[in-house]
Motif scaffolding. Structure first.
Motif, PDB file in Angstrom:
ATOM      1  N   PHE A 109       0.356 -32.589  14.583  1.00 50.10           N
ATOM      2  CA  PHE A 109       1.376 -33.181  13.493  1.00 50.10           C
ATOM      3  C   PHE A 109       0.806 -33.355  12.348  1.00 50.10           C
ATOM      4  N   THR A 110      -0.186 -34.016  11.839  1.00 50.94           N
ATOM      5  CA  THR A 110      -1.050 -34.493  10.921  1.00 50.94           C
ATOM      6  C   THR A 110      -1.777 -32.729  10.284  1.00 50.94           C
ATOM      7  N   SER A 111      -2.240 -32.474  11.515  1.00 53.64           N
ATOM      8  CA  SER A 111      -3.062 -31.017  10.954  1.00 53.64           C
ATOM      9  C   SER A 111      -2.405 -29.900  10.765  1.00 53.64           C
ATOM     10  N   ALA A 112      -1.403 -29.438  11.629  1.00 54.74           N
ATOM     11  CA  ALA A 112      -0.410 -28.354  11.301  1.00 54.74           C
ATOM     12  C   ALA A 112      -0.155 -28.878   9.192  1.00 54.74           C
ATOM     13  N   GLY A 113       0.727 -30.567   9.797  1.00 55.68           N
ATOM     14  CA  GLY A 113       0.961 -30.901   8.149  1.00 55.68           C
ATOM     15  C   GLY A 113       0.395 -30.005   7.412  1.00 55.68           C
ATOM     16  N   GLY A 114      -1.242 -30.187   6.997  1.00 58.09           N
ATOM     17  CA  GLY A 114      -2.293 -29.781   5.955  1.00 58.09           C
ATOM     18  C   GLY A 114      -1.691 -28.658   5.581  1.00 58.09           C
ATOM     19  N   ILE A 115      -1.553 -26.974   6.540  1.00 54.04           N
ATOM     20  CA  ILE A 115      -1.021 -26.248   6.046  1.00 54.04           C
ATOM     21  C   ILE A 115      -0.497 -25.547   5.954  1.00 54.04           C
ATOM     22  N   TYR A 116       0.199 -25.020   4.444  1.00 58.71           N
ATOM     23  CA  TYR A 116       1.062 -24.273   3.982  1.00 58.71           C
ATOM     24  C   TYR A 116       1.359 -23.025   3.550  1.00 58.71           C
ATOM     25  N   VAL A 117       1.736 -22.647   4.448  1.00 60.64           N
ATOM     26  CA  VAL A 117       1.837 -20.861   3.970  1.00 60.64           C
ATOM     27  C   VAL A 117       2.394 -20.969   2.548  1.00 60.64           C
ATOM     28  N   ARG A 118       2.188 -20.084   1.308  1.00 63.86           N
ATOM     29  CA  ARG A 118       2.657 -19.366   0.606  1.00 63.86           C
ATOM     30  C   ARG A 118       3.195 -18.141   0.567  1.00 63.86           C
ATOM     31  N   PHE A 141      -0.989 -20.797  23.248  1.00 64.12           N
ATOM     32  CA  PHE A 141      -2.747 -21.373  23.216  1.00 64.12           C
ATOM     33  C   PHE A 141      -3.032 -21.706  22.099  1.00 64.12           C
ATOM     34  N   MET A 142      -2.310 -22.828  21.656  1.00 67.10           N
ATOM     35  CA  MET A 142      -2.312 -24.181  21.129  1.00 67.10           C
ATOM     36  C   MET A 142      -1.260 -24.807  20.580  1.00 67.10           C
ATOM     37  N   GLY A 143      -0.543 -24.762  22.145  1.00 65.43           N
ATOM     38  CA  GLY A 143       0.277 -25.494  22.980  1.00 65.43           C
ATOM     39  C   GLY A 143       1.917 -25.401  21.862  1.00 65.43           C
ATOM     40  N   THR A 144       3.148 -25.904  22.022  1.00 64.17           N
ATOM     41  CA  THR A 144       4.290 -25.352  21.715  1.00 64.17           C
ATOM     42  C   THR A 144       4.081 -26.366  20.158  1.00 64.17           C
ATOM     43  N   THR A 145       3.659 -27.412  21.218  1.00 65.38           N
ATOM     44  CA  THR A 145       3.773 -28.247  19.501  1.00 65.38           C
ATOM     45  C   THR A 145       2.861 -28.369  18.709  1.00 65.38           C
ATOM     46  N   GLY A 146       2.080 -27.697  18.594  1.00 67.63           N
ATOM     47  CA  GLY A 146       0.806 -27.265  17.435  1.00 67.63           C
ATOM     48  C   GLY A 146       1.909 -26.007  16.546  1.00 67.63           C
ATOM     49  N   ALA A 147       2.335 -25.450  17.403  1.00 70.19           N
ATOM     50  CA  ALA A 147       3.040 -24.186  17.698  1.00 70.19           C
ATOM     51  C   ALA A 147       3.709 -24.325  16.827  1.00 70.19           C
ATOM     52  N   SER A 148       5.613 -24.900  17.009  1.00 73.15           N
ATOM     53  CA  SER A 148       5.936 -25.861  15.885  1.00 73.15           C
ATOM     54  C   SER A 148       5.735 -26.556  14.757  1.00 73.15           C
ATOM     55  N   MET A 149       4.819 -27.190  14.919  1.00 72.06           N
ATOM     56  CA  MET A 149       4.270 -28.143  13.583  1.00 72.06           C
ATOM     57  C   MET A 149       3.345 -26.980  13.078  1.00 72.06           C
ATOM     58  N   LEU A 150       2.983 -25.910  13.157  1.00 67.79           N
ATOM     59  CA  LEU A 150       2.382 -24.338  12.324  1.00 67.79           C
ATOM     60  C   LEU A 150       3.829 -24.225  11.515  1.00 67.79           C
TER      61      LEU A 150
END
Length: 471
Positions: A109-118, A141-150
């Motif tokens: 949640f923290t790592s994906a929340g630090g990526i902003y797609v502009r 590859f990065m898990g359903t949670t990782g992909a969802s948060m990203l």
């Protein structure tokens, strides 16, 4: 002298309380009757009904309500089994299940929340379908949670000038938060547990790829039709609340490194087997699990440190969704303890009918029954331990399950992963996506409203899959 006496009394009391802990973690499910499932049922009904019936009370007190249902199990259990056994059960649930679960979710949640797609993101049906397809590929590859948060934040932002958005998030849960994670052990916790039990890393992709392709293709097509209907009907608002930036890109891309570290640590904990474990309050905690969780906490702190505050502000990053998940899932994890124990007891448990239902007259497992029973229970229980229950019910030998009983293992794997999408609590990212969407002001379907969507869209697809692959 008084201090020494007090110390001895304290030590004696501690030994009296915690001596039975070593035996407490493994519960005898045959000793429970169906009434022990009432706190879990109450927890589920609270999540389903109270946000509609008493929204103000629920919003301000859902943590207390979850704690109340947890105590509805723990207090009677303590009265019957004693404080030692209760402490052991509580320690096992926290150390072996809940804390690793929350630590991993927090890191993602923290790592994906630090990526902003502009960039020029407009929520057209084609763009939305494309984002979900990308998320589905990433999920294995990065898990359903990782992909969802990203992927969920750019998807929400792309659609923030549309009136009807809830269906977009519902299909996102179907596709990215569940079905997309079905091809590798990194994709979803049930498959990772199978990997830990000895199932080959690439076994799943070899055996349920057609089922996954059918489900994902069908869901993407259905979504495109539904989203196109609403897009044509409503159009878009004349002013975009988040105007386009000059060019497409990633801000906070440095957080791709923490995300990669999370994936590496999860994989490491399944491959590295030093054979060292520690007995903590009666629960055996392996060294690789301690190392993984400690480093995941470090990864979380690193992500917070290296991400500019402006990036998280653009992402509207908030801890509220994570807090909601943490409070509700502690209640779910504790109240489902007796339910899982009764299922594990098989023929000797209160749910013996389940064990009989998945076995044919010839004593052989029925793939269709394993698909539906593992799936339906994964819709309401944590799908990872549910997978293990049916894995062991089918014999528990990975070599046999990967060969002679391959259709059965495929059915268990598909049911546990795919049907986690049936409810908000079937898989952790489901609830996180819902919480993030509501935090952004999107009115998501209620618990039963979401199940109406899954019943109308997913269940017919599962029926078709049963006749094609799991007969």
């Amino acid at each position: 002298m008084k201090n020494k006496t007090t110390h001895r009394l304290g030590l004696a009391l501690s030994l009296a309380l915690f001596a039975p802990l070593a035996q407490a973690a493994d519960l005898d499910g045959s000793a429970f009757n169906a009434l022990w499932a009432v706190p879990f049922a109450g927890m589920l009904l609270s999540i389903a009904i109270m946000p509609l019936a008493a929204p103000r009370i629920w919003h301000h007190h859902f943590g207390k309500i979850a704690a109340g249902w947890a105590l509805a199990f723990l207090l009677p259990f303590a009265a019957i089994q004693g404080l030692g056994a209760t402490g052991g059960v509580l320690a096992h649930a926290l150390l072996a299940e809940y804390l690793p679960f929350i630590i991993l979710l927090t890191a993602l949640f923290t790592s994906a929340g630090g990526i902003y797609v502009r960039g020029n993101l407009h929520g057209s049906p084609l763009l939305n379908t494309g984002l979900m397809a990308i998320g589905a590929v990433l999920a294995s590859f990065m898990g359903t949670t990782g992909a969802s948060m990203l992927m969920v934040r750019p998807l929400i932002r792309a659609n923030d000038n549309r009136k009807h958005v809830a269906h977009v998030l519902v299909f996102f849960i179907f596709i990215v938060s569940n079905a997309g994670g079905s091809l590798t052990p990194l994709g979803d916790p049930p498959l990772f547990l199978g990997f830990l039990k000895g199932v080959d890393f690439f076994w799943t992709v070899k055996h349920i790829f057609p089922e996954t392709l059918f489900l994902l293709g069908s869901l993407l097509a259905i979504f495109f039709v539904i989203d196109s209907y609403w897009y044509r009907k409503e159009g878009v608002l004349p002013q975009d609340p988040t105007p386009d930036s000059a060019r497409f890109g990633l801000e906070g891309a440095i957080n791709l490194l923490p995300l990669a570290a999370v994936m590496g640590l999860v994989l490491m904990s399944g491959i590295w087997k030093p054979g060292i474990s520690f007995n903590i309050a009666g629960t055996e905690v392996e060294l690789q699990a301690l190392v993984r969780d400690a480093l995941l906490i470090v990864v979380t702190l690193v992500s917070l440190t290296i991400t500019p505050r402006a990036v998280r502000e653009k992402n509207q990053f908030s801890w509220a969704p994570m807090q909601e998940v943490a409070k509700l899932f502690i209640g779910i994890f504790l109240t489902m303890i007796p339910v899982l124990a009764m299922l594990k007891a098989g023929e000797q448990g209160a749910f013996a009918a389940v064990a009989r239902a998945v076995t044919g007259a010839d004593g052989q497992p029925l793939p269709w029954a394993y698909f539906w029973f593992s799936g339906v229970l994964s819709s309401f229980l944590d799908n990872a331990p549910t997978y293990l229950v049916f894995f062991n019910l089918a014999g528990g030998d990975p070599q046999v399950l990967m060969t002679t009983l391959a259709p059965t293992l495929a059915a268990i794997s598909a049911g546990s992963v795919f049907m986690g999408a049936n409810t908000y609590i079937g898989n952790a990212p489901n609830f996180m996506v819902k919480a993030i969407a509501e935090d952004r002001g999107i009115r998501m379907p209620s618990f039963f409203g979401y199940m109406a969507w899954s019943g109308a869209v997913l269940i017919p697809l599962f029926v078709v899959m049963t006749f094609i692959w799991f007969r």
